[in-house]
Design an enzyme around this catalytic site. Structure first.
Site, PDB file in Angstrom:
ATOM      1  CB  CYS A  26      -0.862  -0.003   1.255  1.00 44.59           C
ATOM      2  SG  CYS A  26       0.167  -0.051   2.734  1.00 44.59           S
ATOM      3  CB  CYS A 121       0.313   5.249   7.241  1.00 43.48           C
ATOM      4  SG  CYS A 121      -0.754   5.262   5.810  1.00 43.48           S
ATOM      5  CD  GLU A 151      -3.583   1.485  12.447  1.00 45.53           C
ATOM      6  OE1 GLU A 151      -3.071   0.769  11.565  1.00 45.53           O
ATOM      7  OE2 GLU A 151      -4.765   1.888  12.415  1.00 45.53           O
TER       8      GLU A 151
HETATM    9  S1  SF4 Z   1      -2.972   2.540   7.076  1.00 43.31           S
HETATM   10 FE1  SF4 Z   1      -1.534   0.808   7.070  1.00 43.31          FE
HETATM   11  S2  SF4 Z   1      -2.362  -0.606   5.503  1.00 43.31           S
HETATM   12 FE2  SF4 Z   1      -3.349   1.383   5.190  1.00 43.31          FE
HETATM   13  S3  SF4 Z   1      -2.138   2.506   3.638  1.00 43.31           S
HETATM   14 FE3  SF4 Z   1      -1.344   3.070   5.664  1.00 43.31          FE
HETATM   15  S4  SF4 Z   1       0.302   1.645   6.133  1.00 43.31           S
HETATM   16 FE4  SF4 Z   1      -0.916   0.766   4.453  1.00 43.31          FE
END
Ligand code: SF4
Length: 381
Positions: A26, A121, A151
């Site tokens: 991703c 992210c 997370e």
């Molecule tokens: S939240 Fe996690 S799975 Fe989703 S794009 Fe970001 S790193 Fe990738």
């Protein structure tokens, strides 16, 4: 073809592989890996640490380790290198799932900045922002996530800095929580049943009267939807509300799954429309998003969760991870005798595409295939 979730057929003659329309890496993971390697380039001679596993993929983490990066914590938060041994000259990379405010502060107190090499992210930050929005309207945040996942720990910490927060792991937890909302359970029990999963000074009587749900970005979409719908219904019943005034007690939030989780899960639903003999899902065994893809597949057909082609020992034997027993098993005669054999194939958001290619190569090597993988790839280029 973003809206097309039908799989791609790789027809090797005796072997048909159906590849999910969306699978694998991703944006967040690619971005994190780029930043990590840039960090190594920009800091020759410095000690470089990763707060914990960069992403939940052993091959990616091993690659970083070979480039001299050390891990401060393992994936469960266990300290591998003590914080006390760090100095302000060290570099610490924050992984894609982000970190808690307490750890950020700890690093900042040592003199290590946490902004420059932060690979959190943006889709995780979006969940933190959503929690903050809910908090400003005085809702308590219910985080649907795995309590020990980095997370979820990070999201819990950020949400809890704004408003009372509690984590629910699954529907079973949500049902237990609902009993404290409705008064079916003695409030005192809350503190034991949700131990380690509620914010400081959480008052089960006061703080469960107005709630909103956010989730770890990689949960199963249908699970989060079911939990949010269930808790909404509980509030409607308890406070005699309707859809028109539900916002008095329940924040109007859509799930906070990221696009990659959504696309990979929807592509698996598309994949499962094909009648096949078995499914193979490739990814790290501690990867949340990958294990949800496994859950979806195993409802329909025999499913093997592997971390690379090395787990495919032979055409007779496969090593694979059982997400329920949490251990690696060996299965035999996993390939049926019929021809063509039809295999569904996908991978999680933290799995490099090269591993999927390796799995295809390995499977093809067991057959007198009409085509080799290279020829097949050319057709798609
Ligand atoms: S939240 Fe996690 S799975 Fe989703 S794009 Fe970001 S790193 Fe990738």
């Amino acid at each position: 073809m973003k809206k097309d979730f039908s799989p791609t057929l790789l027809d090797f003659g005796p072997l048909h592989i159906y590849l999910a329309r969306h699978f694998g890496f991703c944006y967040g993971v690619e971005n994190a890996i780029d930043i990590a390697f840039r960090t190594i380039e920009e800091n020759p001679g410095k000690r470089i640490f990763l707060l914990s596993e960069m992403i939940h993929n052993p091959q990616v983490n091993a690659d970083l380790h070979e480039h001299g990066v050390e891990f401060l914590q393992d994936t469960y938060g266990k300290q591998l290198v003590p914080f006390e041994s760090l100095t302000k000259d060290d570099v610490v990379i924050i992984p894609a799932f982000g970190t808690t405010l307490a750890i950020e502060k700890k690093l900042n107190d040592i003199g290590i900045p946490t902004e420059k090499y932060n690979t959190t992210c943006p889709f995780v930050e979006k969940v933190w922002n959503r929690s903050e929005q809910i908090a400003t309207k005085n809702y308590t945040v219910i985080v649907h996530g795995k309590p020990s996942h980095e997370e979820t720990r990070a999201t819990f910490s950020h949400a809890a800095s704004h408003t009372p927060t509690v984590v629910v792991n699954d529907m079973k937890d949500a049902v237990v929580l609902s009993k404290y909302i409705t008064g079916e359970k003695e409030l005192n029990g809350f503190y034991e049943e949700f131990k380690g999963r509620y914010s400081e000074s959480f008052d089960a009587e006061k703080h469960l009267q107005r709630i909103g749900v956010v989730n770890q970005t990689t949960m199963l979409a249908s699970d989060t939807q079911a939990i949010a719908d269930f808790l909404k219904h509980v509030m409607i019943k308890k406070y005699s509300l309707t859809e028109n005034n539900i916002e008095e007690r329940f924040a109007d939030t859509r799930d906070t799954l990221c696009y990659a989780t959504n696309d990979n899960q929807t592509a698996v639903y598309g994949l499962l429309e094909t009648v096949a003999d078995l499914a193979i899902v490739v990814g790290g065994y501690n990867s949340s998003n990958t294990s949800h893809l496994v859950e979806l597949c195993e409802e329909k057909l025999p499913t093997y969760f592997i971390s690379s082609e090395e787990n495919i020992i032979s055409s007779n034997e496969i090593e694979h991870y059982d997400i329920h027993k949490k251990l690696q098993l060996n299965s035999y005669d996993y390939l049926p005798a019929k021809r063509p054999i039809k295999i569904l194939l996908t991978s999680g958001a933290s799995c490099p595409d090269a591993l999927v290619e390796g799995v295809i190569d390995r499977l093809v090597s067991f057959f007198y295939a009409d085509k080799q993988v290279d020829e097949m790839i050319k057709e798609f280029v």
